[in-house]
Design a protein around this motif. Structure first.
Motif, PDB file in Angstrom:
ATOM      1  N   MET A   1      -6.231  18.438  10.847  1.00 36.19           N
ATOM      2  CA  MET A   1      -6.769  16.940  10.862  1.00 36.19           C
ATOM      3  C   MET A   1      -7.450  16.808  12.167  1.00 36.19           C
ATOM      4  N   ASN A   2      -8.466  16.199  12.295  1.00 45.19           N
ATOM      5  CA  ASN A   2      -9.419  15.944  13.679  1.00 45.19           C
ATOM      6  C   ASN A   2      -8.992  14.577  14.003  1.00 45.19           C
ATOM      7  N   ILE A   3      -8.578  14.465  15.607  1.00 40.41           N
ATOM      8  CA  ILE A   3      -8.275  13.367  16.275  1.00 40.41           C
ATOM      9  C   ILE A   3      -9.103  13.292  17.373  1.00 40.41           C
ATOM     10  N   ASP A  69     -10.786  12.105  11.825  1.00 41.66           N
ATOM     11  CA  ASP A  69     -10.199  11.450  10.822  1.00 41.66           C
ATOM     12  C   ASP A  69      -9.347   9.890  11.253  1.00 41.66           C
ATOM     13  N   LEU A  70      -8.986  10.204  12.575  1.00 40.30           N
ATOM     14  CA  LEU A  70      -7.930   9.280  13.516  1.00 40.30           C
ATOM     15  C   LEU A  70      -8.749   9.069  14.935  1.00 40.30           C
ATOM     16  N   ILE A  71      -9.156   8.001  15.316  1.00 39.63           N
ATOM     17  CA  ILE A  71      -9.586   7.743  16.454  1.00 39.63           C
ATOM     18  C   ILE A  71      -8.484   6.641  17.346  1.00 39.63           C
ATOM     19  N   SER A  96      -9.982   6.064  10.612  1.00 37.76           N
ATOM     20  CA  SER A  96      -9.126   4.936  10.992  1.00 37.76           C
ATOM     21  C   SER A  96      -9.219   4.807  12.541  1.00 37.76           C
ATOM     22  N   ILE A  97      -9.441   3.710  13.075  1.00 40.07           N
ATOM     23  CA  ILE A  97      -9.480   3.462  14.456  1.00 40.07           C
ATOM     24  C   ILE A  97      -8.030   2.886  15.051  1.00 40.07           C
ATOM     25  N   GLN A 118     -10.561  -0.696   8.255  1.00 39.04           N
ATOM     26  CA  GLN A 118     -10.800   0.605   9.344  1.00 39.04           C
ATOM     27  C   GLN A 118     -10.062   0.466  10.739  1.00 39.04           C
ATOM     28  N   VAL A 119      -9.456  -0.834  10.916  1.00 40.62           N
ATOM     29  CA  VAL A 119      -8.868  -1.006  12.349  1.00 40.62           C
ATOM     30  C   VAL A 119      -7.048  -0.865  11.891  1.00 40.62           C
TER      31      VAL A 119
END
Length: 303
Positions: A1-3, A69-71, A96-97, A118-119
């Protein structure tokens, strides 16, 4: 997963450091001496139980958001709109932010740009600080509440909670996250603006009969605004404001810390938003109005 962590100060660095492991590709977007030291030596993360050095991607480039994927959005409130616009070209539609910021207005800004679906919104109950450039210290208990703005995005919030828990971060989901953030704002609005104007730490406000009375009046005003806005505020939540303050007597609020460092204060997020909300709802807030006027002048004069 990328964060990706956007605005990796104390809380952002703590979360990024805790989430960093073999299965997570974590990028921390920061600036200044904190970034310089992390690039050189990694992130030193001190918690109640241990100290460790985190190796991750440390950068000041929004390119690091590509593929995330997650910010985790942890910038100061005055920078919300500018930063949210800057990162738009790099945010994929499936990302997702998750905002962990003071106040209750940042979600509106992000939702206007990216859409509610998205938030995600979060309320952070944690004591963390940048002890030195490249080093973050977390003390005491902590708890993060996470929820969605959209009813059809609740599953995503649950997945993030599980991700946090798997990484040793205490987290819970909330189906009324904005209401919970309003309750957290009771404390922030009561003590942050007053401390920033006076230069007083929390304990000094409690010990001064004049400042204590002013804080009580602020709390009364913000409770009235919340009620008029149809936000459920329990007596327990109101009583807890001053009892919680007594536990952090030596604490300097975030607004006071920003003022002392010559940084922009979160005047709008922790005062102005609620004053303007009160005006729209026709609620009188004379004490908050006065504090807002003083803080606005201080920030403008500071440039």
């Amino acid at each position: 997963m990328n964060i990706a962590v956007v605005g990796a100060g104390a809380i952002g660095s703590y979360l990024g450091g805790m989430l960093s492991n073999e299965s997570m590709n974590v990028s921390l977007i920061a600036r200044g001496e904190h970034l310089k030291q992390m690039k050189k030596n990694g992130l030193t993360l001190k918690t109640n139980n241990h100290e460790k050095t985190i190796k991750a991607t440390f950068t000041d480039s929004m390119d690091a958001i590509k593929g995330a994927d997650l910010i985790l959005f942890t910038v100061k409130s005055p920078d919300t709109l500018k930063t949210a616009r800057e990162m738009m070209p790099f945010v994929k539609k499936e990302a997702s932010i998750l905002t962990f910021q003071n106040g209750v207005s940042n979600e509106e800004v992000l939702a206007d740009l990216y859409g509610e679906k998205q938030v995600l919104s979060g309320a952070a109950h944690i004591s963390a600080q940048v002890a030195a450039p490249g080093a973050v210290k977390q003390e005491g208990n902590h708890l993060f509440f996470i929820g969605s703005l959209s009813d059809d995005n609740c599953q995503k919030a649950e997945e993030v909670v599980q991700l946090f828990e798997n990484s040793g971060i205490n987290a819970r989901s909330s189906d009324r996250i904005l209401e919970r953030k309003w309750r957290k704002s009771l404390w922030n609005v009561t003590f942050n603006p007053l401390s920033a104007v006076t230069g007083a730490a929390v304990g000094e406000i409690l010990d001064s009969p004049e400042l204590n009375k002013t804080a009580e009046l602020v709390l009364k005003e913000i409770v009235e605004v919340a009620k008029k806005a149809n936000i459920k505020v329990t007596k327990k939540a109101i009583d807890q404001v001053f009892s919680d303050a007594a536990l952090v007597r030596h604490h300097k609020t975030s607004m006071l810390q920003d003022r002392e460092k010559g940084k922009p204060m979160e005047v709008e997020a922790l005062c102005g938003y609620f004053v303007k909300k009160a005006r729209r709802l026709e609620v009188d807030t004379p004490v908050l109005e006065t504090l807002y006027s003083l803080l606005t002048f201080i920030d403008v004069r500071k440039g």
